[in-house]
Design a protein around this motif. Sequence first.
Motif, mmCIF file in Angstrom:
data_model
loop_
_atom_site.group_PDB
_atom_site.id
_atom_site.type_symbol
_atom_site.label_atom_id
_atom_site.label_comp_id
_atom_site.label_asym_id
_atom_site.label_seq_id
_atom_site.Cartn_x
_atom_site.Cartn_y
_atom_site.Cartn_z
ATOM 1 N N GLY A 34 119.050 73.455 46.840
ATOM 2 C CA GLY A 34 117.944 74.558 46.473
ATOM 3 C C GLY A 34 117.192 74.049 45.095
ATOM 4 O O GLY A 34 116.006 75.188 45.297
ATOM 5 N N ALA A 35 117.794 73.423 43.964
ATOM 6 C CA ALA A 35 116.642 73.562 43.271
ATOM 7 C C ALA A 35 115.441 72.566 43.471
ATOM 8 O O ALA A 35 116.041 71.218 44.439
ATOM 9 N N SER A 36 114.235 73.051 42.323
ATOM 10 C CA SER A 36 113.316 72.272 42.182
ATOM 11 C C SER A 36 112.747 71.778 40.779
ATOM 12 O O SER A 36 113.358 72.239 40.279
ATOM 13 N N ILE A 37 112.205 70.953 41.285
ATOM 14 C CA ILE A 37 111.635 70.742 39.668
ATOM 15 C C ILE A 37 111.267 71.790 39.077
ATOM 16 O O ILE A 37 111.278 71.558 38.057
ATOM 17 N N GLN A 38 110.602 72.455 40.294
ATOM 18 C CA GLN A 38 109.627 72.961 39.210
ATOM 19 C C GLN A 38 110.717 74.611 38.805
ATOM 20 O O GLN A 38 110.199 74.907 37.980
ATOM 21 N N ASP A 39 112.277 74.561 39.618
ATOM 22 C CA ASP A 39 112.427 75.378 38.603
ATOM 23 C C ASP A 39 113.297 74.770 37.602
ATOM 24 O O ASP A 39 113.526 75.322 36.634
ATOM 25 N N ILE A 40 112.899 73.614 37.332
ATOM 26 C CA ILE A 40 113.849 73.085 36.704
ATOM 27 C C ILE A 40 112.761 73.295 35.261
ATOM 28 O O ILE A 40 113.379 73.111 34.126
ATOM 29 N N ARG A 41 112.034 73.025 35.513
ATOM 30 C CA ARG A 41 110.734 73.013 34.568
ATOM 31 C C ARG A 41 110.985 74.157 33.650
ATOM 32 O O ARG A 41 110.804 74.714 32.623
ATOM 33 N N ALA A 42 110.338 74.759 34.914
ATOM 34 C CA ALA A 42 110.275 76.327 34.294
ATOM 35 C C ALA A 42 111.695 76.563 33.318
ATOM 36 O O ALA A 42 111.246 77.524 32.362
ATOM 37 N N GLU A 43 112.829 76.572 33.870
ATOM 38 C CA GLU A 43 114.140 77.198 33.188
ATOM 39 C C GLU A 43 114.090 75.633 31.759
ATOM 40 O O GLU A 43 114.340 76.927 30.506
ATOM 41 N N ALA A 44 113.185 74.530 31.685
ATOM 42 C CA ALA A 44 113.397 73.863 30.611
ATOM 43 C C ALA A 44 112.061 74.676 29.619
ATOM 44 O O ALA A 44 111.933 74.077 28.676
ATOM 45 N N GLY A 45 111.179 75.616 30.327
ATOM 46 C CA GLY A 45 109.975 75.815 29.432
ATOM 47 C C GLY A 45 108.830 75.073 29.632
ATOM 48 O O GLY A 45 108.574 75.086 28.056
ATOM 49 N N MET A 46 108.948 74.586 30.255
ATOM 50 C CA MET A 46 108.317 73.200 30.245
ATOM 51 C C MET A 46 106.764 73.372 31.338
ATOM 52 O O MET A 46 107.464 73.235 32.113
ATOM 53 N N SER A 47 105.741 72.252 31.394
ATOM 54 C CA SER A 47 105.036 71.841 31.797
ATOM 55 C C SER A 47 105.788 70.751 33.020
ATOM 56 O O SER A 47 106.423 69.993 31.979
ATOM 57 N N ALA A 48 105.509 71.026 34.148
ATOM 58 C CA ALA A 48 105.659 69.452 35.464
ATOM 59 C C ALA A 48 104.954 68.513 35.173
ATOM 60 O O ALA A 48 106.102 67.038 34.707
#
Lengths: 205, 205
Positions: A34-48
Amino acid sequence: MPSNADSADQTREAQRQRIMDAARAVFARSGFHGASIQDIRAEAGMSAGNLYRYFPSKEAIIAAIAEADRLRIAGMFEELDRAEDPVEGMMALARRFLEEMQDPQGSAMCAETMSEALRNPEMRAMFWDNMKDVQAGLARALRRGVETGQVDPELDVGVAIRLLMALADGTMLHRALGPEMDRGTLMAQFERMVRRFIAPRSSIP
Amino acid sequence: MPSNADSADQTREAQRQRIMDAARAVFARSGFHGASIQDIRAEAGMSAGNLYRYFPSKEAIIAAIAEADRLRIAGMFEELDRAEDPVEGMMALARRFLEEMQDPQGSAMCAETMSEALRNPEMRAMFWDNMKDVQAGLARALRRGVETGQVDPELDVGVAIRLLMALADGTMLHRALGPEMDRGTLMAQFERMVRRFIAPRSSIP
């Protein structure tokens, strides 16, 4: 004073850590699929773009988390090797494991890892690599316990270790899945189960 | 001879069963999130229209599987209630659980259920509903064991039961995740752990 190269390494390590922490939170919430790279980068507060400088893929983040867990586990077992009393050392390790895994994120990550490992041979190999270190560490402690007379020499060490890991992981999962239990009572009964299981018939505590 | 209504009921039940069996296989392979109604209907070899006559959604299939598990568990505990010796009855139940859960599909479904229950409050409530029946059945057996002198009256029954469930589920998962263990050795050591744990100090087997 650190050189510029050291400081760049430190920043790099801190950024990797930040991504891995964010990924743990997202995996616990949404599962690996269910997790996407997009979710992880948002959670980390970073750009892709920034995230991809550190990890090429979600799989690379999962592998890095598994490796960090492996190192953490290795540290715990070095401590167990140094413990004067191998049985007390095992109990201390079990208490630490159950404490650390008490936060819902820890147990959710662990359940997700086992669930995925049952479906996916690559994840199973990664999981089993970590388990092998745990097994080897527990085997050393049990064999030391046989020498000191604290552990039953007739115990099948290979199977006993699997059952001890099963009890620890199962306890962590059931604790998170059901209503809260009194911590002292849980720990006391967990220890009773392990100590009585491994003891020689003549000296069951 | 069955009436037409009975026979229609039987067909309906057989079709529901066929969908649930297909869904178990798909969930074990792809997880609850990864599985689509389309995958389940393909696995069952039915049209989507036909499937929707029996279940309105994937969630309804999951709920029906949980209910079937609940009924199966209830049957196992009725047997335990009838067992003359409550401790031997518990051991028979544990052996049956570990046998039935030995197929990879059973353990994968169980891991997926726990993993999803840790993330999703609705699934957690469903999981816990089933666990409550298990807990109540184990509590009855342990209390009978206290009366017969086989179980330590000082054991905290509530926590002991959670640890017994943890051990059983953990064993099922670790057995599926790692290399095969000798069945006889595993069962003997599992029983040793449980029997020694619950016994009064004066009569540890």
